[in-house]
Design a protein around this motif. Sequence first.
Motif, PDB file in Angstrom:
ATOM      1  N   THR A 113       0.800  -1.224   0.000  1.00 13.09           N
ATOM      2  CA  THR A 113       0.000   0.000   0.000  1.00 13.09           C
ATOM      3  C   THR A 113       0.830   1.270   0.000  1.00 13.09           C
ATOM      4  OG1 THR A 113      -0.127  -0.037   2.415  1.00 13.09           O
ATOM      5  CG2 THR A 113      -1.892  -1.122   1.218  1.00 13.09           C
ATOM      6  N   GLY A 120     -10.118  10.401   1.836  1.00 18.30           N
ATOM      7  CA  GLY A 120     -10.108   8.940   1.900  1.00 18.30           C
ATOM      8  C   GLY A 120     -11.508   8.362   1.857  1.00 18.30           C
ATOM      9  N   ASN A 149     -11.228  10.446   7.619  1.00 19.80           N
ATOM     10  CA  ASN A 149     -10.605   9.134   7.740  1.00 19.80           C
ATOM     11  C   ASN A 149      -9.257   9.115   7.036  1.00 19.80           C
ATOM     12  OD1 ASN A 149     -12.474   7.322   9.196  1.00 19.80           O
ATOM     13  ND2 ASN A 149     -13.876   7.898   7.548  1.00 19.80           N
ATOM     14  N   PHE A 202      -6.136   5.049   2.897  1.00 25.36           N
ATOM     15  CA  PHE A 202      -5.591   3.930   3.658  1.00 25.36           C
ATOM     16  C   PHE A 202      -4.084   4.057   3.850  1.00 25.36           C
ATOM     17  CE2 PHE A 202      -3.863  -0.413   3.871  1.00 25.36           C
ATOM     18  CZ  PHE A 202      -4.539  -0.880   4.989  1.00 25.36           C
ATOM     19  N   GLN A 219      -3.220   6.392   6.772  1.00 28.77           N
ATOM     20  CA  GLN A 219      -3.745   6.156   8.110  1.00 28.77           C
ATOM     21  C   GLN A 219      -2.672   5.578   9.028  1.00 28.77           C
ATOM     22  OE1 GLN A 219      -7.196   3.660   7.762  1.00 28.77           O
ATOM     23  NE2 GLN A 219      -8.408   5.200   6.709  1.00 28.77           N
ATOM     24  N   ARG A 238      -2.227   2.990  11.983  1.00 30.66           N
ATOM     25  CA  ARG A 238      -2.967   1.841  12.529  1.00 30.66           C
ATOM     26  C   ARG A 238      -2.337   1.395  13.841  1.00 30.66           C
ATOM     27  NH1 ARG A 238      -2.737   1.816   7.254  1.00 30.66           N
ATOM     28  NH2 ARG A 238      -0.852   0.545   7.038  1.00 30.66           N
ATOM     29  N   ALA A 250      -7.699   2.378  13.279  1.00 29.91           N
ATOM     30  CA  ALA A 250      -6.974   3.167  12.293  1.00 29.91           C
ATOM     31  C   ALA A 250      -7.352   4.625  12.491  1.00 29.91           C
ATOM     32  CB  ALA A 250      -7.316   2.710  10.878  1.00 29.91           C
TER      33      ALA A 250
END
Length: 212
Positions: free
Chosen positions: A20, A51, A121, A124, A127, A129, A139
């Motif tokens: 990612t 996001g 948010n 990904f 983020q 986590r 997250a």
Amino acid sequence: MRTSTLAMLVSTLAGLMLLTACAGGSTNVTDGAGQTMATANSVDSSEYMIGPDDQLQVFVWRNPELSTTVPVRPDGRISVPLVEDMPAVGKTPAQLARDLEGKLKQYVQDPIVNVIVTSFNGPFAQQIRVVGEAAKPQAIAYRANMSLLDVMISVGGLTKYASGNRAVIVRQENGQSKSMTVRLSDLLKDGDVSANTRMMPGDVLIIPQSWF
């Protein structure tokens, strides 16, 4: 046994992060001990990137019938009046506004669009986590200049089973995974600010259980 399990978890998360991670240049950050760490980051962390599941308020000047509040769908797109599918994830609100203006020019003369993110948010890959013995593992959307202390406040601190000083941050640097031990117990229980450190987009914080 627990040490082996932690090592396996770190290895697994490192592999997921490689899938990612975004390619880009390196940025230097300094941790609480005064050490410099180079970290890969292709996005200017001062600019918020939209996001999935973010809530957006789209305002079209002098066109209230085109103004609306919409969620970003799991596929990363939004639908607004006159524009069925517009990619949103990975753009700043200003970039998305300019793209919407380009689409709306077919129907509106000189449209002026403003996009406001009302629920955050983040994408990904940006983020942070938190897994393991946090009170609320989750997250978290990255914020500019976010520190380890900020993250721990967001997750409600440690559980009574946590081995805070054995916690690990897994970070992508120049396309490779690096793990760094952090002293959460010293930071949270003893107030040792030298144990605080700056977090970066995409970091994974792993908090193991104590051995006894």
